[in-house]
Scaffold this motif. Structure first.
Motif, PDB file in Angstrom:
ATOM      1  N   THR A 133     -22.910  48.074 -10.793  1.00  0.00           N
ATOM      2  CA  THR A 133     -23.510  46.854 -11.326  1.00  0.00           C
ATOM      3  C   THR A 133     -24.867  47.078 -12.142  1.00  0.00           C
ATOM      4  OG1 THR A 133     -22.577  45.627  -9.507  1.00  0.00           O
ATOM      5  CG2 THR A 133     -24.325  44.549 -10.664  1.00  0.00           C
ATOM      6  N   ASN A 159      -5.138  39.182  -7.314  1.00  0.00           N
ATOM      7  CA  ASN A 159      -5.965  40.169  -8.172  1.00  0.00           C
ATOM      8  C   ASN A 159      -6.692  41.021  -7.347  1.00  0.00           C
ATOM      9  OD1 ASN A 159      -7.202  41.234 -10.628  1.00  0.00           O
ATOM     10  ND2 ASN A 159      -9.094  40.497  -9.748  1.00  0.00           N
ATOM     11  N   ASN A 160      -7.494  40.183  -6.113  1.00  0.00           N
ATOM     12  CA  ASN A 160      -8.252  40.908  -5.236  1.00  0.00           C
ATOM     13  C   ASN A 160      -7.574  41.859  -4.407  1.00  0.00           C
ATOM     14  OD1 ASN A 160     -10.541  39.363  -6.165  1.00  0.00           O
ATOM     15  ND2 ASN A 160     -10.048  37.604  -4.643  1.00  0.00           N
ATOM     16  N   VAL A 203      -7.131  45.065  -6.260  1.00  0.00           N
ATOM     17  CA  VAL A 203      -8.321  45.734  -6.415  1.00  0.00           C
ATOM     18  C   VAL A 203      -8.784  46.591  -5.087  1.00  0.00           C
ATOM     19  CG1 VAL A 203     -10.837  45.619  -6.728  1.00  0.00           C
ATOM     20  CG2 VAL A 203      -9.426  44.358  -7.993  1.00  0.00           C
ATOM     21  N   PHE A 209     -20.907  50.491  -5.652  1.00  0.00           N
ATOM     22  CA  PHE A 209     -20.651  49.186  -6.464  1.00  0.00           C
ATOM     23  C   PHE A 209     -21.890  48.678  -6.817  1.00  0.00           C
ATOM     24  CE2 PHE A 209     -20.329  44.666  -6.677  1.00  0.00           C
ATOM     25  CZ  PHE A 209     -19.300  44.354  -7.278  1.00  0.00           C
ATOM     26  N   ASN A 247     -15.458  48.448 -11.092  1.00  0.00           N
ATOM     27  CA  ASN A 247     -15.765  46.983 -10.773  1.00  0.00           C
ATOM     28  C   ASN A 247     -17.204  46.560 -10.776  1.00  0.00           C
ATOM     29  OD1 ASN A 247     -13.018  45.532  -9.647  1.00  0.00           O
ATOM     30  ND2 ASN A 247     -12.974  47.598  -8.985  1.00  0.00           N
ATOM     31  N   ALA A 277     -12.736  53.343  -8.610  1.00  0.00           N
ATOM     32  CA  ALA A 277     -12.713  51.688  -8.661  1.00  0.00           C
ATOM     33  C   ALA A 277     -13.862  51.145  -8.404  1.00  0.00           C
ATOM     34  CB  ALA A 277     -11.632  51.482  -7.604  1.00  0.00           C
ATOM     35  N   LEU A 300     -16.354  40.493  -3.267  1.00  0.00           N
ATOM     36  CA  LEU A 300     -16.957  41.790  -3.574  1.00  0.00           C
ATOM     37  C   LEU A 300     -17.385  42.349  -2.216  1.00  0.00           C
ATOM     38  CD1 LEU A 300     -19.722  40.352  -6.074  1.00  0.00           C
ATOM     39  CD2 LEU A 300     -17.611  41.121  -6.518  1.00  0.00           C
ATOM     40  N   ILE A 341     -14.259  44.199  -1.086  1.00  0.00           N
ATOM     41  CA  ILE A 341     -13.980  45.565  -2.072  1.00  0.00           C
ATOM     42  C   ILE A 341     -14.680  46.637  -1.709  1.00  0.00           C
ATOM     43  CG2 ILE A 341     -14.284  46.257  -4.547  1.00  0.00           C
ATOM     44  CD1 ILE A 341     -13.786  43.421  -5.580  1.00  0.00           C
TER      45      ILE A 341
END
Length: 261
Positions: free
Chosen positions: A118, A170-171, A174, A114, A196, A192, A228, A231
Protein backbone atom coordinates in the motif's frame (compact mmCIF):
# COMPACT_ATOMS: atom_id res chain seq x y z
CA UNK A 1 10.40 -64.81 12.09
CA UNK A 2 9.38 -66.72 8.98
CA UNK A 3 6.07 -65.99 7.30
CA UNK A 4 4.56 -69.43 7.99
CA UNK A 5 5.48 -69.27 11.68
CA UNK A 6 4.11 -65.74 11.97
CA UNK A 7 0.78 -66.80 10.46
CA UNK A 8 0.55 -69.95 12.58
CA UNK A 9 1.21 -68.08 15.84
CA UNK A 10 -1.15 -65.21 15.11
CA UNK A 11 -4.10 -66.94 13.49
CA UNK A 12 -5.95 -67.91 16.74
CA UNK A 13 -6.04 -64.30 17.95
CA UNK A 14 -6.96 -63.01 14.49
CA UNK A 15 -9.79 -65.51 14.14
CA UNK A 16 -11.09 -64.64 17.60
CA UNK A 17 -10.97 -60.97 16.70
CA UNK A 18 -12.92 -61.66 13.52
CA UNK A 19 -15.55 -63.72 15.35
CA UNK A 20 -16.08 -61.08 18.05
CA UNK A 21 -16.31 -58.32 15.45
CA UNK A 22 -19.02 -60.22 13.59
CA UNK A 23 -20.82 -60.87 16.86
CA UNK A 24 -20.87 -57.16 17.71
CA UNK A 25 -22.21 -55.82 14.41
CA UNK A 26 -24.87 -53.87 16.30
CA UNK A 27 -22.44 -52.49 18.88
CA UNK A 28 -20.47 -53.56 21.91
CA UNK A 29 -23.66 -54.18 23.88
CA UNK A 30 -23.88 -57.50 22.03
CA UNK A 31 -20.82 -58.71 23.97
CA UNK A 32 -20.67 -59.75 27.60
CA UNK A 33 -17.85 -58.32 29.80
CA UNK A 34 -15.55 -61.31 29.23
CA UNK A 35 -16.00 -61.15 25.46
CA UNK A 36 -15.36 -57.42 25.55
CA UNK A 37 -12.05 -58.00 27.33
CA UNK A 38 -11.19 -60.65 24.74
CA UNK A 39 -11.98 -58.18 21.95
CA UNK A 40 -9.68 -55.56 23.45
CA UNK A 41 -6.84 -58.06 23.86
CA UNK A 42 -7.32 -59.49 20.38
CA UNK A 43 -7.38 -56.01 18.84
CA UNK A 44 -4.15 -55.12 20.63
CA UNK A 45 -2.57 -58.27 19.20
CA UNK A 46 -3.91 -57.52 15.70
CA UNK A 47 -2.52 -53.96 15.71
CA UNK A 48 0.89 -55.20 16.85
CA UNK A 49 0.95 -58.00 14.27
CA UNK A 50 -0.20 -55.61 11.54
CA UNK A 51 2.72 -53.29 12.26
CA UNK A 52 5.09 -56.27 12.01
CA UNK A 53 3.50 -57.64 8.85
CA UNK A 54 3.48 -54.25 7.13
CA UNK A 55 7.21 -53.98 7.71
CA UNK A 56 8.28 -57.55 6.86
CA UNK A 57 5.53 -58.83 4.54
CA UNK A 58 3.99 -55.66 3.03
CA UNK A 59 2.45 -57.33 -0.04
CA UNK A 60 1.15 -60.48 1.65
CA UNK A 61 -2.47 -61.55 2.03
CA UNK A 62 -2.15 -61.65 5.81
CA UNK A 63 -1.13 -57.99 5.87
CA UNK A 64 -4.29 -57.10 4.00
CA UNK A 65 -6.38 -59.16 6.42
CA UNK A 66 -4.74 -57.57 9.46
CA UNK A 67 -5.33 -54.11 8.05
CA UNK A 68 -9.04 -54.82 7.79
CA UNK A 69 -9.20 -56.33 11.28
CA UNK A 70 -7.32 -53.39 12.80
CA UNK A 71 -9.71 -50.93 11.15
CA UNK A 72 -12.75 -52.91 12.28
CA UNK A 73 -11.48 -53.06 15.86
CA UNK A 74 -10.80 -49.34 15.88
CA UNK A 75 -14.33 -48.68 14.61
CA UNK A 76 -15.80 -50.75 17.42
CA UNK A 77 -13.59 -49.58 20.29
CA UNK A 78 -12.99 -45.92 19.44
CA UNK A 79 -15.12 -43.32 21.17
CA UNK A 80 -18.05 -42.44 18.91
CA UNK A 81 -17.91 -39.06 17.23
CA UNK A 82 -20.07 -36.27 18.55
CA UNK A 83 -22.98 -35.03 16.40
CA UNK A 84 -21.99 -32.85 13.45
CA UNK A 85 -23.45 -29.66 14.91
CA UNK A 86 -21.61 -30.15 18.18
CA UNK A 87 -18.31 -30.78 16.36
CA UNK A 88 -18.90 -27.72 14.16
CA UNK A 89 -19.55 -25.57 17.22
CA UNK A 90 -16.42 -26.91 18.93
CA UNK A 91 -14.35 -26.08 15.84
CA UNK A 92 -15.72 -22.54 15.67
CA UNK A 93 -15.44 -21.88 19.40
CA UNK A 94 -12.19 -23.70 20.22
CA UNK A 95 -10.44 -25.19 17.20
CA UNK A 96 -10.30 -22.25 14.81
CA UNK A 97 -9.35 -19.65 17.48
CA UNK A 98 -6.45 -21.90 18.52
CA UNK A 99 -5.28 -22.29 14.92
CA UNK A 100 -5.68 -18.55 14.34
CA UNK A 101 -3.62 -17.75 17.44
CA UNK A 102 -0.91 -20.16 16.33
CA UNK A 103 -0.78 -18.49 12.91
CA UNK A 104 -0.63 -14.91 14.22
CA UNK A 105 3.08 -14.43 13.36
CA UNK A 106 2.41 -15.37 9.72
CA UNK A 107 -0.69 -13.17 9.64
CA UNK A 108 1.41 -10.29 10.99
CA UNK A 109 3.97 -10.81 8.22
CA UNK A 110 1.18 -10.94 5.63
CA UNK A 111 -0.31 -7.72 7.01
CA UNK A 112 3.12 -6.10 6.82
CA UNK A 113 3.47 -7.16 3.18
CA UNK A 114 0.05 -5.75 2.33
CA UNK A 115 0.78 -2.48 4.13
CA UNK A 116 4.17 -2.30 2.41
CA UNK A 117 2.47 -2.73 -0.95
CA UNK A 118 0.00 0.00 0.00
CA UNK A 119 2.80 2.42 0.88
CA UNK A 120 4.53 1.54 -2.37
CA UNK A 121 1.32 2.22 -4.28
CA UNK A 122 0.91 5.59 -2.54
CA UNK A 123 4.50 6.62 -3.31
CA UNK A 124 4.53 5.43 -6.91
CA UNK A 125 1.00 6.69 -7.53
CA UNK A 126 1.92 10.07 -6.10
CA UNK A 127 4.80 10.36 -8.54
CA UNK A 128 2.86 8.96 -11.50
CA UNK A 129 -0.94 9.40 -11.24
CA UNK A 130 -1.45 7.43 -14.43
CA UNK A 131 -0.38 4.28 -12.59
CA UNK A 132 -3.97 3.91 -11.36
CA UNK A 133 -5.01 3.29 -14.97
CA UNK A 134 -3.87 -0.34 -14.73
CA UNK A 135 -6.35 -0.90 -11.90
CA UNK A 136 -9.38 1.29 -12.71
CA UNK A 137 -8.96 1.61 -16.46
CA UNK A 138 -8.81 4.65 -18.72
CA UNK A 139 -12.51 5.37 -18.34
CA UNK A 140 -12.30 5.35 -14.55
CA UNK A 141 -9.27 7.65 -14.55
CA UNK A 142 -10.92 10.03 -16.97
CA UNK A 143 -14.00 10.12 -14.74
CA UNK A 144 -11.87 11.12 -11.76
CA UNK A 145 -10.47 14.02 -13.74
CA UNK A 146 -14.05 15.24 -14.21
CA UNK A 147 -15.12 14.73 -10.59
CA UNK A 148 -16.87 11.38 -11.08
CA UNK A 149 -15.82 8.23 -9.23
CA UNK A 150 -16.38 4.78 -10.70
CA UNK A 151 -18.02 3.46 -7.51
CA UNK A 152 -21.08 5.62 -8.22
CA UNK A 153 -21.41 4.11 -11.68
CA UNK A 154 -21.05 0.58 -10.33
CA UNK A 155 -23.83 1.15 -7.82
CA UNK A 156 -26.11 2.53 -10.50
CA UNK A 157 -25.41 -0.09 -13.17
CA UNK A 158 -26.54 -3.20 -11.26
CA UNK A 159 -28.92 -4.21 -8.45
CA UNK A 160 -27.56 -4.29 -4.90
CA UNK A 161 -27.91 -8.10 -4.75
CA UNK A 162 -25.87 -8.58 -7.94
CA UNK A 163 -23.28 -6.06 -6.77
CA UNK A 164 -22.82 -7.75 -3.40
CA UNK A 165 -22.49 -11.14 -5.11
CA UNK A 166 -19.84 -9.78 -7.48
CA UNK A 167 -17.87 -8.24 -4.59
CA UNK A 168 -18.20 -11.43 -2.56
CA UNK A 169 -16.99 -13.59 -5.46
CA UNK A 170 -14.05 -11.31 -6.16
CA UNK A 171 -12.99 -11.40 -2.51
CA UNK A 172 -13.10 -15.19 -2.55
CA UNK A 173 -10.85 -15.27 -5.61
CA UNK A 174 -8.34 -12.92 -4.01
CA UNK A 175 -8.33 -14.89 -0.75
CA UNK A 176 -7.85 -18.21 -2.55
CA UNK A 177 -4.97 -16.77 -4.56
CA UNK A 178 -3.34 -15.41 -1.39
CA UNK A 179 -3.67 -18.80 0.32
CA UNK A 180 -2.94 -21.14 -2.58
CA UNK A 181 0.14 -19.09 -3.47
CA UNK A 182 1.79 -20.80 -0.51
CA UNK A 183 2.37 -23.91 -2.63
CA UNK A 184 4.97 -21.86 -4.57
CA UNK A 185 7.12 -21.71 -1.42
CA UNK A 186 5.18 -18.60 -0.42
CA UNK A 187 6.13 -16.57 -3.50
CA UNK A 188 2.55 -16.56 -4.79
CA UNK A 189 1.20 -15.35 -1.43
CA UNK A 190 3.78 -12.58 -1.22
CA UNK A 191 3.01 -11.39 -4.74
CA UNK A 192 -0.76 -11.47 -4.12
CA UNK A 193 -0.39 -9.39 -0.95
CA UNK A 194 1.98 -6.88 -2.54
CA UNK A 195 -0.16 -6.56 -5.66
CA UNK A 196 -3.38 -5.94 -3.74
CA UNK A 197 -1.60 -3.49 -1.46
CA UNK A 198 -0.15 -1.71 -4.48
CA UNK A 199 -3.61 -1.47 -6.04
CA UNK A 200 -5.15 -0.17 -2.82
CA UNK A 201 -2.45 2.45 -2.32
CA UNK A 202 -2.54 3.72 -5.89
CA UNK A 203 -6.34 4.03 -5.79
CA UNK A 204 -6.15 5.92 -2.49
CA UNK A 205 -3.63 8.45 -3.78
CA UNK A 206 -5.33 9.04 -7.13
CA UNK A 207 -8.71 9.71 -5.49
CA UNK A 208 -6.99 12.02 -3.02
CA UNK A 209 -5.32 13.88 -5.89
CA UNK A 210 -8.72 14.61 -7.47
CA UNK A 211 -10.34 15.41 -4.09
CA UNK A 212 -12.59 12.34 -4.15
CA UNK A 213 -11.05 10.39 -1.28
CA UNK A 214 -14.04 10.97 0.98
CA UNK A 215 -16.36 9.33 -1.56
CA UNK A 216 -14.02 6.35 -1.86
CA UNK A 217 -13.97 6.03 1.94
CA UNK A 218 -17.77 6.08 1.97
CA UNK A 219 -17.75 3.20 -0.53
CA UNK A 220 -15.32 0.97 1.34
CA UNK A 221 -16.37 1.84 4.92
CA UNK A 222 -19.12 -0.80 5.09
CA UNK A 223 -17.06 -3.82 4.06
CA UNK A 224 -13.53 -2.77 3.14
CA UNK A 225 -11.81 -3.08 6.54
CA UNK A 226 -13.08 -6.64 7.05
CA UNK A 227 -12.25 -7.68 3.48
CA UNK A 228 -8.72 -6.29 3.66
CA UNK A 229 -8.18 -8.00 7.00
CA UNK A 230 -9.38 -11.33 5.63
CA UNK A 231 -7.05 -11.01 2.65
CA UNK A 232 -4.19 -10.66 5.13
CA UNK A 233 -5.46 -13.71 7.05
CA UNK A 234 -5.58 -15.73 3.81
CA UNK A 235 -2.08 -14.53 2.96
CA UNK A 236 -0.90 -15.60 6.41
CA UNK A 237 -2.41 -19.04 5.79
CA UNK A 238 -0.46 -19.18 2.52
CA UNK A 239 2.76 -18.35 4.38
CA UNK A 240 1.96 -21.11 6.89
CA UNK A 241 1.57 -23.48 3.96
CA UNK A 242 4.98 -22.41 2.66
CA UNK A 243 6.52 -22.83 6.11
CA UNK A 244 5.35 -26.42 6.18
CA UNK A 245 7.14 -27.00 2.88
CA UNK A 246 10.40 -25.27 3.79
CA UNK A 247 11.09 -25.80 7.48
CA UNK A 248 12.61 -29.03 8.76
CA UNK A 249 10.06 -30.28 11.31
CA UNK A 250 11.43 -33.78 11.80
CA UNK A 251 8.84 -35.39 9.51
CA UNK A 252 8.60 -35.96 5.78
CA UNK A 253 7.86 -33.00 3.52
CA UNK A 254 4.54 -34.56 2.57
CA UNK A 255 3.48 -34.85 6.23
CA UNK A 256 4.64 -31.33 7.06
CA UNK A 257 2.81 -29.94 4.04
CA UNK A 258 -0.40 -31.78 4.97
CA UNK A 259 -0.24 -30.52 8.56
CA UNK A 260 0.40 -26.95 7.42
CA UNK A 261 -2.47 -27.19 4.93
Amino acid sequence: MEYATFVENGTPAWDRMSDLAKQSRNGLNDLDPIELEELVAAHRCVVSDFAWARTHFPESAVTSRLRGLAFEGHRLLAEPEAPVLRRAWRFLSVGYPAVFKEGLPSIAVATGLFCGGTVMGIVVGGVNPDMARMFIGEEGLEGLRHGAIWTDQVGESMPASALSTAIFTNNIKVAIMAWAGGVMAGVGSVLALLFNGLMFGSVLVVTWRYDLLDRLHAWIAAHGPLELFLICVAGGAGLELARGMIEDQGVSRAQAFAQAG
